[in-house]
Design a protein around this motif. Structure first.
Motif, PDB file in Angstrom:
ATOM      1  N   TYR A 143      -2.654  -5.612   3.702  1.00 30.58           N
ATOM      2  CA  TYR A 143      -4.302  -5.769   3.613  1.00 30.58           C
ATOM      3  C   TYR A 143      -4.837  -6.707   4.930  1.00 30.58           C
ATOM      4  O   TYR A 143      -4.176  -7.298   5.461  1.00 30.58           O
ATOM      5  N   GLN A 144      -6.082  -6.211   5.461  1.00 30.27           N
ATOM      6  CA  GLN A 144      -6.362  -6.662   6.588  1.00 30.27           C
ATOM      7  C   GLN A 144      -7.951  -7.129   6.579  1.00 30.27           C
ATOM      8  O   GLN A 144      -8.677  -6.620   5.834  1.00 30.27           O
ATOM      9  N   LEU A 175      -4.602   6.483  -7.071  1.00 28.26           N
ATOM     10  CA  LEU A 175      -4.870   5.396  -8.340  1.00 28.26           C
ATOM     11  C   LEU A 175      -3.929   4.370  -8.126  1.00 28.26           C
ATOM     12  O   LEU A 175      -4.425   3.153  -8.431  1.00 28.26           O
ATOM     13  N   TRP A 176      -2.729   4.266  -7.867  1.00 28.54           N
ATOM     14  CA  TRP A 176      -1.765   3.490  -7.957  1.00 28.54           C
ATOM     15  C   TRP A 176      -2.247   2.267  -6.759  1.00 28.54           C
ATOM     16  O   TRP A 176      -2.303   1.327  -6.981  1.00 28.54           O
ATOM     17  N   ALA A 177      -2.723   2.994  -5.633  1.00 30.52           N
ATOM     18  CA  ALA A 177      -3.293   2.159  -4.504  1.00 30.52           C
ATOM     19  C   ALA A 177      -4.305   1.285  -4.918  1.00 30.52           C
ATOM     20  O   ALA A 177      -4.395  -0.159  -4.869  1.00 30.52           O
ATOM     21  N   ARG A 183      -4.465  -8.965  11.737  1.00 24.41           N
ATOM     22  CA  ARG A 183      -3.659  -7.554  11.222  1.00 24.41           C
ATOM     23  C   ARG A 183      -3.603  -7.440   9.708  1.00 24.41           C
ATOM     24  O   ARG A 183      -3.523  -8.244   9.097  1.00 24.41           O
ATOM     25  N   PRO A 184      -3.125  -6.174   9.569  1.00 25.79           N
ATOM     26  CA  PRO A 184      -2.951  -5.646   8.093  1.00 25.79           C
ATOM     27  C   PRO A 184      -1.471  -6.522   7.740  1.00 25.79           C
ATOM     28  O   PRO A 184      -0.712  -6.579   8.462  1.00 25.79           O
ATOM     29  N   LEU A 235      -4.385  -1.120   2.610  1.00 22.38           N
ATOM     30  CA  LEU A 235      -3.855   0.236   3.726  1.00 22.38           C
ATOM     31  C   LEU A 235      -2.565   0.521   3.204  1.00 22.38           C
ATOM     32  O   LEU A 235      -1.690  -0.456   2.942  1.00 22.38           O
ATOM     33  N   MET A 236      -2.322   1.627   2.991  1.00 21.81           N
ATOM     34  CA  MET A 236      -0.780   2.155   2.314  1.00 21.81           C
ATOM     35  C   MET A 236       0.310   2.119   3.509  1.00 21.81           C
ATOM     36  O   MET A 236      -0.124   2.701   4.597  1.00 21.81           O
ATOM     37  N   ARG A 237       1.392   1.835   2.986  1.00 25.56           N
ATOM     38  CA  ARG A 237       2.495   2.098   3.932  1.00 25.56           C
ATOM     39  C   ARG A 237       3.410   2.719   2.959  1.00 25.56           C
ATOM     40  O   ARG A 237       3.579   2.738   1.794  1.00 25.56           O
TER      41      ARG A 237
END
Ligand code: C2E
Ligand code: CA
Ligand code: CA
Ligand code: CA
Length: 274
Positions: A43-44, A91-93, A257-258, A60-62
């Motif tokens: 999260y940013q 959807l999970w995100a 930063r994220p 943001l996905m990793r």
């Protein structure tokens, strides 16, 4: 491309056996990602320039492969789109971001990126609505970011979906504005809450012509009545420029930063503006 000799620049070639192999590995990773905890969200902070406060966080996905190697979103998102895996992952995100940040009152809002593939899926708006009902989260605390690169065919379906999402109170943000040809038509077709100006414009604003370009884009968005977020703020002078141009919000390495949710800062360190 390899045949052309060693003086040539080698571009990424989707037919290259090595890239096909890697694409397959990533596709397999994505299929097993949720069961094997390979996906993660960071999260940013997004800072409001008039209050100096963190107003939202972008999710943001990793992703890491089975052996632990991280894969960049610019590599795995297109593969997730091609294989359809973006539907469950996307959807999970949203669910993860809501649970991580919105179940407590500490965070005002979270924005989550969504893909055109999700927007064209007939069940997407319904799934998001179910998710909000199930978690008891107010839709007004959720923003969904769509990128302007979204092709305009299938546009009617996408617009219908955006309207359904808006009816849940969800804010719709237009991401990467200025990078494609579709941005202006999108602005005309849909009342976006916020427009995120692509970071390339800020990064080119060190020259007079680049600065003029950025300020023209800001004015254009301003005239459409949307809020303006300038992303990619990496230093104090870029923050000042964003302020001078009248942006409402900023986001970038300079203001945060994220990070994983438990490390996300609460205070921005940015002074309130006028
Ligand atoms: P984006 O939505 O434009 O996200 C902003 C990207 O800029 C992120 O890269 C972020 O880490 C990076 N960034 C943030 N601040 C700065 C800065 O000050 N300078 C620079 N140079 N970069 C900065 P990331 O996390 O690698 O994501 C890349 C893209 O992948 C995103 O671009 C978005 O289009 C896509 N993406 C990421 N997560 C998701 C997701 O959950 N779903 C979908 N559909 N797409 C995602
Ligand atoms: Ca985004
Ligand atoms: Ca962006
Ligand atoms: Ca992007």
């Amino acid at each position: 491309a390899k045949r052309e000799g060693r003086n040539c620049v080698h571009f990424f070639d989707p037919r290259d056996p090595q890239s096909i192999d890697e694409t397959e590995t990533i596709a397999a990773t994505l299929r097993g990602a949720l069961q094997n905890n390979l996906a993660n969200m960071v999260y940013q902070p997004i800072v409001n320039l008039s209050t100096g406060k963190i107003e939202a966080y972008e999710a943001l996905m990793r992703m890491k492969m089975f052996d632990g190697t991280p894969i960049s979103p610019s590599r795995f998102i297109p593969i997730a789109e091609d294989t359809g895996m973006i539907l469950p992952l996307g959807l999970w995100a949203i669910r993860r971001a809501c649970i991580d940040l919105l179940l407590s009152d500490r965070t005002p809002m979270v924005s989550v990126n969504i893909s055109r593939v999700q927007l064209k899926s007939p069940s997407f708006a319904r799934s998001v609505s179910d998710l909000l009902a199930e978690t008891g989260i107010d839709g007004r605390r959720l923003a969904l970011e769509i990128t302007e690169g979204l092709d305009l065919d299938g546009q009617a379906d996408a617009l219908r979906c955006l309207r359904e999402l808006s009816e849940l109170g969800i804010r719709i943000w237009l991401d990467d504005f200025g990078t494609g040809f579709a941005g202006l038509s999108w602005l005309r077709m849909f009342p976006f809450d916020t427009v995120k100006i692509d970071k390339s414009f800020l990064h080119d604003a060190s020259s007079a012509s680049g600065r003029k370009m950025l300020s023209d884009i800001v004015d254009l968005v301003h005239h459409r009545g949307a809020r303006i977020l300038i992303e990619g703020v990496e230093d104090a002078s870029q923050l000042e420029l964003a302020r001078e141009l009248g942006a409402h919000q900023v986001q970038g390495y300079h203001t945060g930063r994220p990070t994983p949710a438990d490390l996300a800062p609460v205070m921005s360190g940015v002074a309130p503006g006028v």
